[in-house]
Write an enzyme that holds these catalytic residues in place. Structure first.
Site, PDB file in Angstrom:
ATOM      1  CG  ASP A   1      -2.108   1.061   1.093  1.00 13.23           C
ATOM      2  OD1 ASP A   1      -3.208   0.708   1.650  1.00 13.23           O
ATOM      3  OD2 ASP A   1      -1.962   1.582   0.266  1.00 13.23           O
TER       4      ASP A   1
HETATM    5  C1  GLC Z   1      -4.181   4.184  -0.088  1.00 17.89           C
HETATM    6  C2  GLC Z   1      -5.257   3.113   0.103  1.00 17.89           C
HETATM    7  C3  GLC Z   1      -5.240   2.089  -1.016  1.00 17.89           C
HETATM    8  C4  GLC Z   1      -5.024   2.653  -2.365  1.00 17.89           C
HETATM    9  C5  GLC Z   1      -3.744   3.480  -2.352  1.00 17.89           C
HETATM   10  C6  GLC Z   1      -3.238   4.065  -3.727  1.00 17.89           C
HETATM   11  O1  GLC Z   1      -3.905   4.829   1.001  1.00 17.89           O
HETATM   12  O2  GLC Z   1      -5.187   2.388   1.323  1.00 17.89           O
HETATM   13  O3  GLC Z   1      -6.531   1.354  -1.037  1.00 17.89           O
HETATM   14  O4  GLC Z   1      -5.245   1.911  -3.332  1.00 17.89           O
HETATM   15  O5  GLC Z   1      -3.491   4.153  -1.149  1.00 17.89           O
HETATM   16  O6  GLC Z   1      -4.182   5.296  -3.548  1.00 17.89           O
END
Ligand code: GLC
Length: 751
Positions: free
Chosen positions: A262
C-alpha cells in the site's frame, strides 16, 4: 473506436489463450521460460528498478528489452482520475471521466455473482481505455466494525458473501485483460492507526473469516496481484509478514503473481525482500539502492531479486500493454459500463421497512423531498477511491425525472453537512472530529422543511452520512445520524405521517430514533452514476426492491462484537498513527535508520480480535442480541413462498433444493439464503453461518425450483491443534430463508 474494439478483443483473446488444465495461478507460469531468458539479459540495476515505484502510479519495466512499465489505477468502484506523476493531485485531463459504479457495500447488497462479474468486466474495460494494467481493487476486507471508515468500499461482514463476489469481480476484470490487485491483505478492518495498529487474532478466525475473500479470488479467480495492508498482523507488518505472504499466500495458495505495498506501507529492505514483498509503492528508499548494497554485502542474493522480478514479469506477460496511441483517446466512461452500474444500483436497494407507503401511489400529486443527501453527489471524497464521474444522477434528479408532469416535487435541505474533498496528503491528517457533523439541527432549516411537508401527499426524507463522515483514513466515532437528522425526522413525521426515509450511506446507522418516525425505510447506498435513476424506479414501483443487507444494522453501536468485548476503540489509547506521521515534513527528511528509531519509540496501538469468528450476525445470533435489521434482510413489493426443501450430502457437497413462489402481482427477485447450524457439534461454532445463496427472478405468480450447492470444503473448520482444515462429521441443520432472521424451512443432513 473500431481500432479500440479490435484492441480490446485481442486483449480478451490473449487472456483466454492460455486456458487449459492449469490452475488459474499456474497459468501465470506459462511464460516462465521466456521470462527467465529475459532476466538473464537484465542488469542488477534494471531488475531492482522494477521493485519500486517509477511514478506515483507506475513501476518500471525495462525499455531496453521491450518490457513495458506497469501502470496502476485506483478502484475499486471506478477508474480514478489521472494523477500527477509525483502524487495524487489531479493531472487535469478531460478524457478520464469514468463510470462511477455503486460502491462495495452496494454491490454486495445485490448478492449477485452475475452482477459482480459484469461489474469486474466494466472496471477491466475502462482501465484499459486509460492505459492501465492493474486496478487497485477489489477491496474485500471484512466489515468488522460498524464505524469502519471503509465499510462503504468493502463488501460484507460475511466471508462467504464477500468471497463469492470478490471471485467474480476478479474473473470479470481479468477476463477483460486487466489485472486486479486485491486488497488490503490482510485484517485491515479499521482506519484508526491503520499505519501501525497490530491486529492480533487466532489462526482459526484468520482463516475462516478474514482470509476467506482473498483465498477464493486468488486460488479460483487467479488474482494476479495482491496489496498487503498497512497494518500489522500478530506482530509483523503485512508488507513483510512471512506467515501471510510466503507461508499462506505463496506456500499454501500457490500464488504466482506479485505483491505491491500500500502507498507508504513498506517498512524495511530485509523484511520486505525476505518476507514476500515485490514492489515498494511509493519510493525506493527500501527496495532501491539498499537492495543492491545488500547483495554486495551478501545479506541478500541476486536469485531472490530474480524470483521477485519473475513474479512481476508473469503478470506483465499475462496483461497486454496498452499501446500509447490507444490509451486515453476516448472518454473513459462507456455506455455499457453505465448500464452495468444502473443494473447493480437497481438490485442493490434494500427496503428495510414498509407500512403501506411504497411504492408511491398513483394518486400522489405532491412530493416533498427533504434532506441534503437528495442532492449531494457521492462520486468523490472518501479519499483514494473517489471517482471523477462522467455524470451522476442524484436522488432528487431521479425522482423529478420519473415523477413526470402531473406530479409536483418540492425540495428543502433540512440540514447541512460538512463535507470536504481530500487534498494532497496533509502534514498531519487533522482528526475528522474537528470537522464533525454532530451539530444539532438548524431550527431555520427544520422550519423550512416542515413547512414544505404541510400539504404534501408524500414526504421523502433523505438521511444518512456522507463521504466526509465515512472515509478512508478515519473511522466514525459513532453510527448516529449526523447533522441533527434525528430532531428533523421527528418534526417531519409529526407534520406528515405519509413519510418514507431513504438512507444514503455506505455503512450502518443508528435508527433508534428514526425507525418509529418513519413508516418506510430504504437503504439507498452510494449507488453510482445511475443511483438516482435506480432509486426512482424502486420508489415509483417500476421495479420491486431486491437488495439484501450485506451487514447488520445493530440497534446501537455498543451491541456490536468488538465494542461489546471492549476491543475497539483501542483501550490502551491510540499510539502515534504511522500513516499520518509518515507525511510529517520532519519525518520525511529522516534517514531510514532515524525513521525506524523514531517509529520504534512510539506507543504501539493494538486491536485484539477476542470476539474471534463471532463477527456480525455470527455474534448477534449466538449471543441472542436482536439487531435493528439483520444480515440478509430486505423486503420486496411482493411476498415469496418457500416450500419443499430437500438436502442431500455427497463427497463433494451438500445439495439443497427447494421451491420458491412469487405470490405477488409483479415480477420480483428474491435472494435465497442457505445457513447451517450444528446442534450436536463438539467443536465450537456460531449459532449459524451462511454457506450458499442464489438470486432468483420470478414473474408474478411464478414458481421455480432452486438448487444450491454447499461445497464440503466450505463446511470445514480450522483445527488449531492439527493446524489444518478439518471436517467435523455429524448432523448438519440446513436453514433456508429470506434473511438470517427469516428462516422459512429447515432440514437435516449428515456429513
Ligand atoms: C491508499 C489506500 C489504497 C489505495 C492506495 C493508492 O492509502 O489504502 O486502497 O489503493 O493508497 O491510492
Amino acid at each position: 473506436m473500431k481500432k479500440i474494439a479490435l484492441f480490446l478483443a485481442s486483449a480478451v483473446l490473449a487472456a483466454a489463450a492460455c486456458s487449459g488444465p492449469l490452475s488459474p495461478q499456474d497459468k501465470l507460469t506459462v511464460n516462465d521460460k521466456k521470462i527467465n531468458d529475459l532476466i538473464a539479459q537484465m542488469t542488477l540495476e534494471e531488475k531492482v528498478n522494477m521493485l519500486h515505484s517509477k511514478t506515483n502510479m507506475s513501476s518500471a519495466g525495462v525499455e531496453r528489452l521491450g518490457i513495458a512499465d506497469m501502470n496502476y489505477a485506483d478502484g475499486p468502484f471506478g477508474i480514478r482520475e489521472e494523477g500527477q506523476p509525483n502524487g495524487f493531485m489531479s493531472a487535469g485531463w478531460t478524457l478520464d471521466s469514468a463510470t462511477y459504479f455503486p460502491t462495495g457495500s452496494a454491490l454486495a447488497a445485490t448478492w449477485s455473482e452475475e452482477l459482480a462479474y459484469k461489474y469486474g468486466t466494466g472496471m477491466g474495460k475502462e482501465a484499459r481505455l486509460r492505459g492501465k494494467d492493474v486496478i487497485l481493487g477489489p477491496a474485500v476486507n471484512i466489515q468488522r466494525l460498524p464505524v469502519g471508515g471503509r465499510t462503504y468500499e468493502y463488501l460484507s461482514e460475511d466471508p462467504i458473501l464477500s468471497a463469492a463476489l470478490a471471485l467474480k469481480y476478479t474473473k470479470g476484470c481479468q477476463d477483460e485483460g486487466t489485472a486486479v490487485c486485491i486488497k488490503h491483505f490482510a485484517v485491515n478492518n479499521q482506519e484508526t492507526n491503520r499505519g501501525s495498529v497490530d491486529a492480533q487474532l487466532d489462526e482459526r478466525t484468520l482463516r475462516e473469516i478474514y482470509l476467506k475473500p482473498f483465498e477464493r479470488a486468488i486460488i479460483e479467480g487467479g488474482a494476479m496481484s495482491v496489496m498487503p495492508a498497512y497494518n500489522k498482523v500478530n506482530g509483523d507488518y503485512c508488507s513483510e509478514n512471512e506467515h501471510l505472504l510466503n507461508e499462506i499466500l505463496r506456500g499454501e495458495w500457490g500464488f504466482k503473481g506479485f505483491t505491491v505495498s500500500d502507498w507508504g506501507g513498506t517498512h524495511s529492505t530485509m523484511g520486505a525482500m525476505l518476507h514476500g514483498l515485490n514492489v515498494q509503492m511509493t519510493g525506493d528508499n527500501y527496495l532501491g539502492q539498499p537492495v543492491i548494497d545488500s547483495i554486495a554485502t551478501g545479506a541478500l542474493t541476486e536469485d531472490l531479486v530474480d524470483e521477485k522480478v519473475r513474479q512481476i514479469l508473469r503478470v506483465r506477460f499475462a496483461i497486454q500493454p496498452v499501446p500509447a496511441d490507444v490509451a486515453n483517446t476516448v472518454m473513459t466512461s462507456q455506455p455499457e459500463s453505465q448500464q452495468i452500474a444502473k443494473e447493480v444500483a437497481e438490485k442493490s436497494i434494500v427496503l428495510l421497512k414498509n407500512q403501506g407507503i411504497l411504492p408511491i401511489a398513483k394518486d400522489v400529486k405532491k412530493i416533498a423531498v427533504i434532506g441534503q443527501n437528495a442532492v449531494l453527489k457521492t462520486q468523490s471524497g472518501g479519499m483514494g477511491a473517489g471517482v471523477k464521474a462522467l455524470y451522476e444522477v442524484t436522488p432528487l434528479e431521479g425522482i423529478c425525472k420519473r415523477a413526470g408532469e402531473g406530479v409536483e416535487v418540492t425540495y428543502a435541505p433540512g440540514y447541512k453537512t460538512i463535507s470536504f474533498r481530500w487534498g494532497p496528503a496533509p502534514a498531519t491528517l487533522a482528526p475528522l472530529e474537528a470537522r464533525s457533523n454532530d451539530e444539532p439541527a438548524d431550527p431555520k432549516l427544520v422550519a423550512e422543511a416542515v413547512a414544505l411537508t404541510k400539504d404534501a401527499d408524500l414526504v421523502i426524507f433523505f438521511g444518512g452520512t456522507n463521504k466526509s463522515i465515512e472515509t478512508e483514513g478515519s473511522d466514525r466515532k459513532n453510527i448516529k445520524l449526523p447533522c441533527g437528522q434525528e430532531e428533523l425526522i421527528q418534526a417531519l413525521y409529526a407534520a406528515n405521517k405519509n413519510l418514507a426515509t431513504v438512507l444514503i450511506s455506505g455503512g450502518p446507522t443508528d435508527l433508534q430514533v428514526l425507525e418509529p418516525n418513519s413508516p418506510a425505510i430504504v437503504q439507498g447506498w452510494w449507488n453510482g452514476t445511475e443511483g438516482g435513476t435506480a432509486l426512482a424506479e424502486v420508489l415509483f414501483g417500476d421495479i420491486a426492491p431486491s437488495g439484501k443487507l450485506p451487514f447488520t444494522f445493530p440497534v446501537k453501536l455498543e451491541d456490536s462484537p468488538a465494542y461489546a468485548m471492549g476491543n475497539f476503540p483501542d483501550p490502551n489509547g491510540a499510539g502515534g498513527d504511522l500513516f499520518s506521521l509518515m507525511f510529517r515534513p520532519d519525518v520525511l527528511k529522516m534517514s531510514n535508520e532515524e525513521r525506524q528509531a523514531f517509529l520504534a519509540s512510539l506507543p504501539k496501538p493494538v486491536s485484539k480480535y477476542t470476539e474471534r469468528f463471532y463477527v456480525g450476525y455470527r455474534w448477534y445470533d449466538t449471543k441472542e442480541v436482536k439487531p435493528m435489521y439483520a444480515f440478509g434482510h430486505g423486503l420486496s413489493y411482493v411476498t415469496f413462498d418457500y416450500s419443499d426443501v430437500k438436502a442431500q450430502a455427497s463427497k463433494e457437497n451438500v445439495q439443497v433444493s427447494l421451491t420458491v413462489k412469487n405470490e405477488g402481482s409483479m415480477p420480483a427477485d428474491e435472494v435465497v439464503q442457505v445457513y447451517v447450524a450444528r446442534p450436536e457439534s463438539k467443536v465450537e461454532w456460531p449459532a449459524k453461518e451462511l454457506k450458499a445463496f442464489q438470486r432468483v427472478s420470478l414473474k408474478a405468480g411464478e414458481l421455480k425450483k432452486v438448487t444450491l450447492n454447499v461445497p464440503m470444503k466450505e463446511l470445514r473448520y480450522w483445527n488449531e491443534e492439527s493446524n489444518a482444515w478439518e471436517l467435523e462429521h455429524g448432523k448438519l441443520q440446513v436453514l433456508v430463508g429470506s434473511a438470517s432472521d427469516d428462516i422459512r424451512l429447515n432440514t437435516d443432513v449428515t456429513i
